[in-house]
Design a protein around this motif. Structure first.
Motif, PDB file in Angstrom:
ATOM      1  N   ASN A  33      52.000  24.363 -57.436  1.00  0.00           N
ATOM      2  CA  ASN A  33      53.131  25.262 -57.639  1.00  0.00           C
ATOM      3  C   ASN A  33      52.693  26.706 -57.430  1.00  0.00           C
ATOM      4  OD1 ASN A  33      55.785  26.063 -58.431  1.00  0.00           O
ATOM      5  ND2 ASN A  33      55.032  26.521 -60.483  1.00  0.00           N
ATOM      6  N   ILE A  34      53.623  27.553 -57.004  1.00  0.00           N
ATOM      7  CA  ILE A  34      53.370  28.986 -56.931  1.00  0.00           C
ATOM      8  C   ILE A  34      54.231  29.664 -57.987  1.00  0.00           C
ATOM      9  CG2 ILE A  34      55.106  29.339 -55.102  1.00  0.00           C
ATOM     10  CD1 ILE A  34      51.799  31.303 -55.529  1.00  0.00           C
ATOM     11  N   HIS A  35      53.602  30.521 -58.776  1.00  0.00           N
ATOM     12  CA  HIS A  35      54.324  31.227 -59.834  1.00  0.00           C
ATOM     13  C   HIS A  35      54.355  32.705 -59.502  1.00  0.00           C
ATOM     14  CE1 HIS A  35      55.454  32.768 -63.782  1.00  0.00           C
ATOM     15  NE2 HIS A  35      55.893  31.560 -64.036  1.00  0.00           N
ATOM     16  N   HIS A  36      55.488  33.311 -59.712  1.00  0.00           N
ATOM     17  CA  HIS A  36      55.719  34.693 -59.297  1.00  0.00           C
ATOM     18  C   HIS A  36      55.202  35.713 -60.301  1.00  0.00           C
ATOM     19  CE1 HIS A  36      58.883  33.993 -62.155  1.00  0.00           C
ATOM     20  NE2 HIS A  36      59.479  33.126 -61.340  1.00  0.00           N
ATOM     21  N   SER A  37      54.031  35.487 -60.856  1.00  0.00           N
ATOM     22  CA  SER A  37      53.390  36.493 -61.697  1.00  0.00           C
ATOM     23  C   SER A  37      51.938  36.117 -61.879  1.00  0.00           C
ATOM     24  CB  SER A  37      54.080  36.638 -63.054  1.00  0.00           C
ATOM     25  OG  SER A  37      53.879  35.494 -63.852  1.00  0.00           O
ATOM     26  N   PHE A  38      51.192  37.057 -62.420  1.00  0.00           N
ATOM     27  CA  PHE A  38      49.795  36.812 -62.747  1.00  0.00           C
ATOM     28  C   PHE A  38      49.791  36.158 -64.119  1.00  0.00           C
ATOM     29  CE2 PHE A  38      45.358  38.244 -63.597  1.00  0.00           C
ATOM     30  CZ  PHE A  38      44.781  37.771 -62.434  1.00  0.00           C
ATOM     31  N   LEU A  39      49.842  34.816 -64.144  1.00  0.00           N
ATOM     32  CA  LEU A  39      50.022  34.093 -65.404  1.00  0.00           C
ATOM     33  C   LEU A  39      49.015  34.569 -66.450  1.00  0.00           C
ATOM     34  CD1 LEU A  39      50.691  30.438 -64.167  1.00  0.00           C
ATOM     35  CD2 LEU A  39      52.319  32.046 -65.107  1.00  0.00           C
ATOM     36  N   PRO A  40      49.449  34.576 -67.743  1.00  0.00           N
ATOM     37  CA  PRO A  40      50.708  34.002 -68.260  1.00  0.00           C
ATOM     38  C   PRO A  40      51.858  34.995 -68.380  1.00  0.00           C
ATOM     39  CG  PRO A  40      49.292  34.542 -70.092  1.00  0.00           C
ATOM     40  CD  PRO A  40      48.544  34.956 -68.841  1.00  0.00           C
ATOM     41  N   GLY A  41      51.827  36.107 -67.668  1.00  0.00           N
ATOM     42  CA  GLY A  41      52.833  37.129 -67.872  1.00  0.00           C
ATOM     43  C   GLY A  41      54.150  36.874 -67.172  1.00  0.00           C
ATOM     44  N   PHE A  42      55.227  37.365 -67.764  1.00  0.00           N
ATOM     45  CA  PHE A  42      56.556  37.439 -67.168  1.00  0.00           C
ATOM     46  C   PHE A  42      57.071  36.086 -66.671  1.00  0.00           C
ATOM     47  CE2 PHE A  42      54.555  41.652 -66.347  1.00  0.00           C
ATOM     48  CZ  PHE A  42      55.221  42.316 -67.365  1.00  0.00           C
ATOM     49  N   LYS A  43      57.211  35.167 -67.594  1.00  0.00           N
ATOM     50  CA  LYS A  43      57.840  33.894 -67.276  1.00  0.00           C
ATOM     51  C   LYS A  43      59.355  34.038 -67.401  1.00  0.00           C
ATOM     52  CE  LYS A  43      53.948  31.166 -69.059  1.00  0.00           C
ATOM     53  NZ  LYS A  43      53.528  30.093 -69.981  1.00  0.00           N
ATOM     54  N   GLY A  44      60.067  33.061 -66.844  1.00  0.00           N
ATOM     55  CA  GLY A  44      61.510  33.053 -66.993  1.00  0.00           C
ATOM     56  C   GLY A  44      62.234  33.820 -65.907  1.00  0.00           C
ATOM     57  N   ALA A  45      63.480  34.207 -66.215  1.00  0.00           N
ATOM     58  CA  ALA A  45      64.356  34.823 -65.218  1.00  0.00           C
ATOM     59  C   ALA A  45      63.957  36.268 -64.931  1.00  0.00           C
ATOM     60  CB  ALA A  45      65.802  34.773 -65.717  1.00  0.00           C
ATOM     61  N   LYS A  46      64.207  36.699 -63.704  1.00  0.00           N
ATOM     62  CA  LYS A  46      63.997  38.064 -63.244  1.00  0.00           C
ATOM     63  C   LYS A  46      62.624  38.620 -63.632  1.00  0.00           C
ATOM     64  CE  LYS A  46      68.866  39.337 -62.926  1.00  0.00           C
ATOM     65  NZ  LYS A  46      69.897  40.341 -63.251  1.00  0.00           N
ATOM     66  N   PRO A  47      61.560  37.994 -63.175  1.00  0.00           N
ATOM     67  CA  PRO A  47      60.221  38.451 -63.574  1.00  0.00           C
ATOM     68  C   PRO A  47      59.903  39.866 -63.129  1.00  0.00           C
ATOM     69  CG  PRO A  47      60.089  36.901 -61.756  1.00  0.00           C
ATOM     70  CD  PRO A  47      61.501  36.868 -62.234  1.00  0.00           C
ATOM     71  N   TYR A  48      60.402  40.263 -61.934  1.00  0.00           N
ATOM     72  CA  TYR A  48      60.079  41.600 -61.455  1.00  0.00           C
ATOM     73  C   TYR A  48      60.876  42.675 -62.200  1.00  0.00           C
ATOM     74  CZ  TYR A  48      57.554  39.084 -57.902  1.00  0.00           C
ATOM     75  OH  TYR A  48      56.662  38.248 -57.272  1.00  0.00           O
ATOM     76  N   ASN A  77      58.247  52.292 -57.459  1.00  0.00           N
ATOM     77  CA  ASN A  77      58.732  51.019 -56.926  1.00  0.00           C
ATOM     78  C   ASN A  77      59.878  50.482 -57.772  1.00  0.00           C
ATOM     79  OD1 ASN A  77      55.365  50.559 -56.300  1.00  0.00           O
ATOM     80  ND2 ASN A  77      56.843  50.445 -54.648  1.00  0.00           N
ATOM     81  N   SER A  78      60.983  50.168 -57.130  1.00  0.00           N
ATOM     82  CA  SER A  78      62.130  49.562 -57.808  1.00  0.00           C
ATOM     83  C   SER A  78      61.862  48.081 -58.036  1.00  0.00           C
ATOM     84  CB  SER A  78      63.380  49.720 -56.949  1.00  0.00           C
ATOM     85  OG  SER A  78      63.257  48.940 -55.758  1.00  0.00           O
ATOM     86  N   PRO A  79      62.650  47.417 -58.884  1.00  0.00           N
ATOM     87  CA  PRO A  79      62.490  45.970 -59.043  1.00  0.00           C
ATOM     88  C   PRO A  79      62.610  45.216 -57.716  1.00  0.00           C
ATOM     89  CG  PRO A  79      63.897  46.823 -60.782  1.00  0.00           C
ATOM     90  CD  PRO A  79      63.664  47.959 -59.820  1.00  0.00           C
ATOM     91  N   GLU A  80      63.498  45.685 -56.851  1.00  0.00           N
ATOM     92  CA  GLU A  80      63.675  45.036 -55.555  1.00  0.00           C
ATOM     93  C   GLU A  80      62.439  45.205 -54.678  1.00  0.00           C
ATOM     94  OE1 GLU A  80      67.270  45.507 -57.642  1.00  0.00           O
ATOM     95  OE2 GLU A  80      65.913  47.106 -56.958  1.00  0.00           O
ATOM     96  N   GLN A  81      61.847  46.382 -54.705  1.00  0.00           N
ATOM     97  CA  GLN A  81      60.617  46.607 -53.947  1.00  0.00           C
ATOM     98  C   GLN A  81      59.462  45.783 -54.506  1.00  0.00           C
ATOM     99  OE1 GLN A  81      60.556  50.870 -54.411  1.00  0.00           O
ATOM    100  NE2 GLN A  81      61.241  51.218 -52.298  1.00  0.00           N
ATOM    101  N   MET A  82      59.396  45.703 -55.828  1.00  0.00           N
ATOM    102  CA  MET A  82      58.367  44.869 -56.451  1.00  0.00           C
ATOM    103  C   MET A  82      58.538  43.410 -56.043  1.00  0.00           C
ATOM    104  SD  MET A  82      57.869  46.257 -60.345  1.00  0.00           S
ATOM    105  CE  MET A  82      57.192  47.883 -60.686  1.00  0.00           C
ATOM    106  N   ALA A  83      59.772  42.956 -55.995  1.00  0.00           N
ATOM    107  CA  ALA A  83      60.031  41.572 -55.602  1.00  0.00           C
ATOM    108  C   ALA A  83      59.597  41.316 -54.166  1.00  0.00           C
ATOM    109  CB  ALA A  83      61.513  41.249 -55.774  1.00  0.00           C
TER     110      ALA A  83
END
Length: 286
Positions: A191-206, A245-251
């Protein structure tokens, strides 16, 4: 049975004096030549890990090699595997509506830089069908609702069995696999997770990262287990961001990292460079 030209031996066992010499010696006596070798000792667990690539003598078969090594493996009570480098792992890719990881994997596979055989793409949405069709691969549309989850996962498992897939890659597949399917795929699902685990799990991580004012964002590739996003980590990477950086840019930055990290993790898995060590991994990367 066909002869084998090159093999990869991987094993782990309790460390023991003379272990490496015993392994190298049994192959050298039969005319095998070591072309690459890596080893590691977990000093806390006194456990030894090794990955070795051998050129094989003419005419030897996989059955011959396994019979040659079996007594050594038994003596040291090894967890071991011998793989023919000519046999690429078969991979089924699961995706939802974001295609950055899928596109990266398909392109690397098409140009021959990713040593896998993709047997198809499965999705709970139709969005990625055109991309999959362009690569002339089977696309399996399996929609899912809470009421149909068990039936949908059963269909995925049938796809894995029918295609002979060795590995399931969750390339931003936004569904949580059941405990039963996780157990069936132990060590075979990435699996690929959209954060440097264990941070920012769940919806809208960025958006979470933006609100916290983080300076680094990243991605984590890991083996899938029944413990959500807590499987053995294979690879991670980070990229620096700032207050501008905006959330969109971070994403957008995050999506690039995710694609690279997943590609790298799958490559190492396919090349038998990843050995499980309890809740962790030993990765013999290049």
């Amino acid at each position: 049975m066909a002869s084998v030209r090159e093999i990869i031996l991987t094993f782990s066992c309790q460390d023991s004096l003379g272990l490496v010499a015993r392994v190298a010696g049994v192959f050298a006596e039969r005319g095998f030549n070591i072309t690459e070798s890596s080893q590691f000792e977990d000093t806390d667990k006194k456990r030894f890990f090794m990955r070795t690539v051998f050129d094989c003598p003419v005419g030897v078969t996989m059955a011959d090699i396994e019979a040659l090594f079996q007594p050594v493996a038994d003596d040291y009570q090894m967890d071991w595997q011998i793989s023919d480098t000519a046999c690429k792992p078969k991979v089924l890719i699961a995706v939802s509506q974001w295609g950055h990881c899928l596109s990266n994997l398909l392109n690397s596979w098409k140009v021959g830089s990713l040593p896998i055989d993709i047997v198809g793409v499965v999705s709970n949405h139709e969005v990625m069908r055109p991309l999959t069709d362009w690569y002339e691969l089977p696309f399996h549309y399996l929609p899912v609702t809470p009421d149909t989850k068990a039936e949908q996962e059963a269909a995925i498992w049938r796809l894995i069995e029918r295609s002979g897939a060795d590995c399931l890659v969750l390339a931003r597949y936004m569904q949580i696999l059941s405990d039963e399917l996780c157990r069936k795929l132990e060590g075979r699902a990435i699996n690929i997770h959209h954060s440097f685990l264990p941070g920012f799990k769940g919806a809208k991580p960025y958006h979470q990262a933006y609100e916290r004012g983080v300076k680094l964002i990243g991605a984590t590739a890991h083996y899938v287990t029944a413990d959500l996003d807590e499987g053995p980590i294979i690879e991670q990477a980070v990229e620096r961001v700032s207050h501008v950086n905006s959330p969109e840019q971070m994403a957008e930055i995050g999506r690039d990292i995710e694609a690279v990290v997943l590609n790298r993790a799958l490559r190492w898995h396919a090349e038998h460079r990843v050995l499980l060590n309890g809740s962790k991994t030993v990765v013999f990367s290049r």
